[in-house]
Structures are given as C-alpha cells and as structure tokens.
Design a protein around this motif. Structure first.
Motif, PDB file in Angstrom:
ATOM      1  N   MET A   1      41.019  -6.451  35.731  1.00  0.00           N
ATOM      2  CA  MET A   1      41.233  -5.180  36.659  1.00  0.00           C
ATOM      3  C   MET A   1      42.464  -4.678  36.963  1.00  0.00           C
ATOM      4  SD  MET A   1      39.302  -4.192  40.206  1.00  0.00           S
ATOM      5  CE  MET A   1      39.872  -5.407  40.996  1.00  0.00           C
ATOM      6  N   THR A   2      43.445  -5.527  37.349  1.00  0.00           N
ATOM      7  CA  THR A   2      44.703  -5.091  37.797  1.00  0.00           C
ATOM      8  C   THR A   2      45.240  -4.547  36.781  1.00  0.00           C
ATOM      9  OG1 THR A   2      45.542  -7.295  37.316  1.00  0.00           O
ATOM     10  CG2 THR A   2      44.900  -6.837  39.767  1.00  0.00           C
ATOM     11  N   THR A   3      45.277  -4.977  35.373  1.00  0.00           N
ATOM     12  CA  THR A   3      45.981  -4.076  34.248  1.00  0.00           C
ATOM     13  C   THR A   3      45.446  -2.618  34.244  1.00  0.00           C
ATOM     14  OG1 THR A   3      46.140  -6.352  33.255  1.00  0.00           O
ATOM     15  CG2 THR A   3      46.421  -4.220  31.851  1.00  0.00           C
ATOM     16  N   ALA A   4      44.267  -2.343  34.324  1.00  0.00           N
ATOM     17  CA  ALA A   4      43.679  -1.088  34.144  1.00  0.00           C
ATOM     18  C   ALA A   4      44.237  -0.206  35.259  1.00  0.00           C
ATOM     19  CB  ALA A   4      42.175  -1.176  33.942  1.00  0.00           C
ATOM     20  N   ARG A  40      36.741   9.061  38.388  1.00  0.00           N
ATOM     21  CA  ARG A  40      35.734   8.723  39.337  1.00  0.00           C
ATOM     22  C   ARG A  40      34.824   7.571  38.871  1.00  0.00           C
ATOM     23  NH1 ARG A  40      36.971  14.375  40.193  1.00  0.00           N
ATOM     24  NH2 ARG A  40      35.831  15.005  38.556  1.00  0.00           N
ATOM     25  N   LEU A  41      34.681   6.725  39.574  1.00  0.00           N
ATOM     26  CA  LEU A  41      33.708   5.605  39.312  1.00  0.00           C
ATOM     27  C   LEU A  41      32.417   5.630  40.113  1.00  0.00           C
ATOM     28  CD1 LEU A  41      36.102   2.583  39.678  1.00  0.00           C
ATOM     29  CD2 LEU A  41      35.576   3.891  37.431  1.00  0.00           C
ATOM     30  N   ASN A  42      31.304   5.738  39.464  1.00  0.00           N
ATOM     31  CA  ASN A  42      30.019   5.840  40.122  1.00  0.00           C
ATOM     32  C   ASN A  42      29.802   4.734  41.069  1.00  0.00           C
ATOM     33  OD1 ASN A  42      27.264   6.190  40.612  1.00  0.00           O
ATOM     34  ND2 ASN A  42      26.880   7.194  38.582  1.00  0.00           N
ATOM     35  N   LEU A  43      29.565   5.351  42.364  1.00  0.00           N
ATOM     36  CA  LEU A  43      29.464   4.303  43.412  1.00  0.00           C
ATOM     37  C   LEU A  43      28.054   3.774  43.296  1.00  0.00           C
ATOM     38  CD1 LEU A  43      30.564   3.343  46.255  1.00  0.00           C
ATOM     39  CD2 LEU A  43      29.438   5.647  47.248  1.00  0.00           C
ATOM     40  N   ALA A  44      26.969   4.586  42.711  1.00  0.00           N
ATOM     41  CA  ALA A  44      25.803   3.963  42.741  1.00  0.00           C
ATOM     42  C   ALA A  44      25.594   2.774  41.797  1.00  0.00           C
ATOM     43  CB  ALA A  44      24.617   5.025  42.330  1.00  0.00           C
ATOM     44  N   PHE A  57      33.472  -4.047  35.643  1.00  0.00           N
ATOM     45  CA  PHE A  57      32.886  -2.858  35.717  1.00  0.00           C
ATOM     46  C   PHE A  57      34.200  -1.718  35.961  1.00  0.00           C
ATOM     47  CE2 PHE A  57      31.691   0.651  38.610  1.00  0.00           C
ATOM     48  CZ  PHE A  57      31.156   1.687  37.621  1.00  0.00           C
ATOM     49  N   VAL A  58      34.690  -1.975  36.959  1.00  0.00           N
ATOM     50  CA  VAL A  58      36.002  -1.298  37.490  1.00  0.00           C
ATOM     51  C   VAL A  58      37.177  -1.208  36.268  1.00  0.00           C
ATOM     52  CG1 VAL A  58      38.040  -0.927  38.903  1.00  0.00           C
ATOM     53  CG2 VAL A  58      35.799  -1.512  39.746  1.00  0.00           C
TER      54      VAL A  58
END
Length: 101
Positions: A1-4, A40-44, A57-58
């Motif tokens: 995740m940290t790379t992205a 924007r990442l889907n909160l749902a 996912f992130v």
C-alpha cells in the motif's frame, strides 16, 4: 500500500475515501478526477472488507487510478480501447503491489 500512496503523493494526487453512490450490480471501487487531481476510494467497499484486505484494496485501487492519471498527464499513451485501458491500469496496479495480488 505504501508504494502506491507514495507514488500518488509524488504526483501530487490526493487520495481519500468517499461515498461513490449506488451502481446497481456493478461495484465501483474507485474513481479518478483529473481536474483536482484526486483519487476517491469507495467507502462502502472499504467498510465491507476485513481489515486484513483493506491495505491491498487501497493499493490496487490507487495504483489503478494512478495509471489513469499517467494517461491524463501524457506520461503513458491513452489506449483507444476502453477494455485495453482498464486492463493496462489493472496491470500497473499489480506491479505496485507485487506478485501476490
């Protein structure tokens, strides 16, 4: 995740969770807005995931949308076929996450 996330930061692209609305049977995991630029990442979607899967996912969603950012800034050519663009974005995301994704 940290790379992205680090790559998004280096491009000056904001990343946040947001309500992306209802999409029927389809699941919108993320979206890119080139006018800001912002991912924007889907909160749902994130809320339904076990905590062990949230990082992946992130990373995959941010990586996918970063490919579209790279298209927008003309770092990579924009492919004519939408399916090919989406496949290329998925492939780019997987390179940021590693072989297990």
């Amino acid at each position: 995740m940290t790379t992205a996330l680090a790559l998004a930061r280096s491009y000056g692209v904001a990343v946040r969770f947001a309500n992306l609305g209802e999409w029927g049977d389809a699941e919108l995991r993320s979206e890119y807005d080139p006018s800001i630029p912002e991912i924007r990442l889907n909160l749902a979607v994130a809320a339904r995931l076990p905590s062990a899967q949230l990082g992946e996912f992130v990373a995959l969603a941010v990586g996918h949308e970063l490919y579209h950012h790279r298209e927008a800034i003309r770092e990579v050519p924009r492919l004519r076929d939408r399916g090919a663009r989406e496949s290329a974005a998925d492939g780019f995301a997987r390179t940021l996450v590693g072989p297990s994704a």
